[in-house]
Design a protein around this motif. Structure first.
Motif, short mmCIF file in Angstrom:
data_model
loop_
_atom_site.label_atom_id
_atom_site.label_comp_id
_atom_site.label_asym_id
_atom_site.label_seq_id
_atom_site.Cartn_x
_atom_site.Cartn_y
_atom_site.Cartn_z
N VAL A 106 -0.05 23.27 -57.24
CA VAL A 106 0.16 22.89 -58.63
C VAL A 106 1.56 22.29 -58.80
N SER A 143 0.07 19.45 -69.16
CA SER A 143 -0.09 20.01 -67.81
C SER A 143 -0.79 21.36 -67.81
N PHE A 144 -0.45 22.19 -68.80
CA PHE A 144 -0.95 23.56 -68.80
C PHE A 144 -1.68 23.85 -70.11
N TYR A 181 -3.80 25.14 -65.00
CA TYR A 181 -3.24 23.80 -64.80
C TYR A 181 -4.33 22.76 -65.00
N LYS A 216 2.46 18.64 -60.19
CA LYS A 216 3.28 18.51 -61.40
C LYS A 216 4.48 17.60 -61.14
#
Length: 353
Positions: A67, A327-328, A333, A71
């Motif tokens: 993740v 993103s979250f 995620y 990111k």
């Protein structure tokens, strides 16, 4: 580096310029931007910080590595793209917020998409309770920092009156290809507890920001200042309109005044950088002082502003269709980028034929 051709006389300063064969001039163009990187945390639990409350640390340890790589790559992709449409380059300078430490930014600028730009990093660990900071990235070939300082904001809990630790404001002065400019990077207190109840904290942040601007202008009334950030307030809120006294129309900006090109985008066009419950907010802004609005293009001047909201940064389906592709969400995620769109301004300078 790209040159743009403009007419000797401006048609309107905020619109596209035109040119004739006799009156053509050439201008150098750079992008100055700001981006909330939405919880860019590493995968390591720092015992001295409250980073375990971050979305990254709340994930299963087995997932964090992949993740984090995704990111970082996403943040590098966006930064590489901002302003490229006209400047043919990534931002000369970009302020960022919601980053945990210097290391996460080192990983971003060392991504293959940005490595060749040779970005420098200015970051000072701040006192924020969630361990999130602001920082400045700059292309070393274009901008040379001279002085850097971090300024704490003292705010207090409404009930206990104990101090609430929040983000510092970062002030950097330096030369953009020889022109002295000043940049203030902000991430003002959130609206936790409601807009009205939390408003005094952002008013306090605006007062600190105004103090920094006043200090620069007391040394030089013609200081070229960019103040940028996630303000958690719209351009029409008290902190921006009454404390900073930012103007929506550039012809109303007086000496030592501030111009906010994002007010018109928000108030007249309904644009925003983040959305919540079907309402758009334009919390991310870049404002400039009057000396950047002059017509003497022998040094860098403000050209125009924008919100970088390309399709790939936007949710394509579901209840959040059209919102920034964050993103979250929902404890996991998403593969997205940020819950905020970046913002930018172009600056231009005449070059010899």
């Amino acid at each position: 580096m790209k040159f743009i051709k403009l007419l000797l006389v401006l048609i309107t300063l905020s619109s596209t310029f035109s040119a004739t064969a006799q009156d053509e001039k050439r201008f150098k163009i750079h992008t100055i931007a700001f981006y909330n990187l939405e919880n860019l945390f590493d995968t390591i639990n720092d015992p001295l910080k409250f980073d375990e409350a971050s979305p990254m640390m709340e994930m299963a340890a087995s997932n964090r590595g992949e993740v984090y790589k995704s990111k970082v790559k996403g943040m590098a992709r966006v930064i590489a793209d901002i302003g490229r449409d006209q400047s043919k380059n990534s931002p000369a300078i970009i302020g960022v917020c919601e980053i945990e430490n210097r290391k996460v930014l080192e990983d971003v600028v060392n991504d293959p998409l940005l490595l060749g730009k040779d970005y420098g990093i200015i970051h000072i660990d701040g006192p924020d309770a969630r361990s999130i900071d602001v920082a400045l990235l700059y292309q070393k070939a274009l901008f040379q920092p001279i002085t850097t300082s971090s300024h704490e904001l003292k705010i207090y809990d409404d009930n206990t009156r104990k101090r609430k630790y929040t983000r510092d404001q970062l002030l950097v002065s330096g030369k953009l290809e020889g022109d002295l400019i000043h940049l203030i990077v902000n991430h003002w207190p959130s609206r936790s507890g409601g807009e009205a109840r939390s408003r005094p904290k952002r008013v306090a942040a605006a007062k600190l920001n105004k103090h920094l601007i006043d200090s620069l202008q007391s040394n030089d009334p013609y200081a070229k200042i960019f103040t940028m950030g996630d303000l958690n307030d719209d351009p029409t809120n008290e902190s921006v309109k009454k404390v900073l006294k930012a103007q929506a129309k550039r012809n109303r900006v007086k000496l030592k005044g501030i111009y906010n090109p994002f007010e018109t985008m928000f108030k007249d066009k309904g644009y925003g950088t983040t959305a919540y419950r079907d309402a758009w907010s334009l919390f991310d802004q870049i404002m400039v002082t009057k000396p950047l609005l002059e017509k003497d293009y022998s040094s860098f001047m403000y050209y125009k502003a924008g919100i970088y909201n390309k399709q790939y940064l936007t949710n394509k389906r579901g209840r959040y269709k059209g919102y920034p592709f964050r993103s979250f969400a929902d404890g996991g995620y998403t593969g997205g980028f940020s819950d905020h769109f970046p913002v930018y301004v172009y600056v231009i300078k005449e070059v010899e034929q």
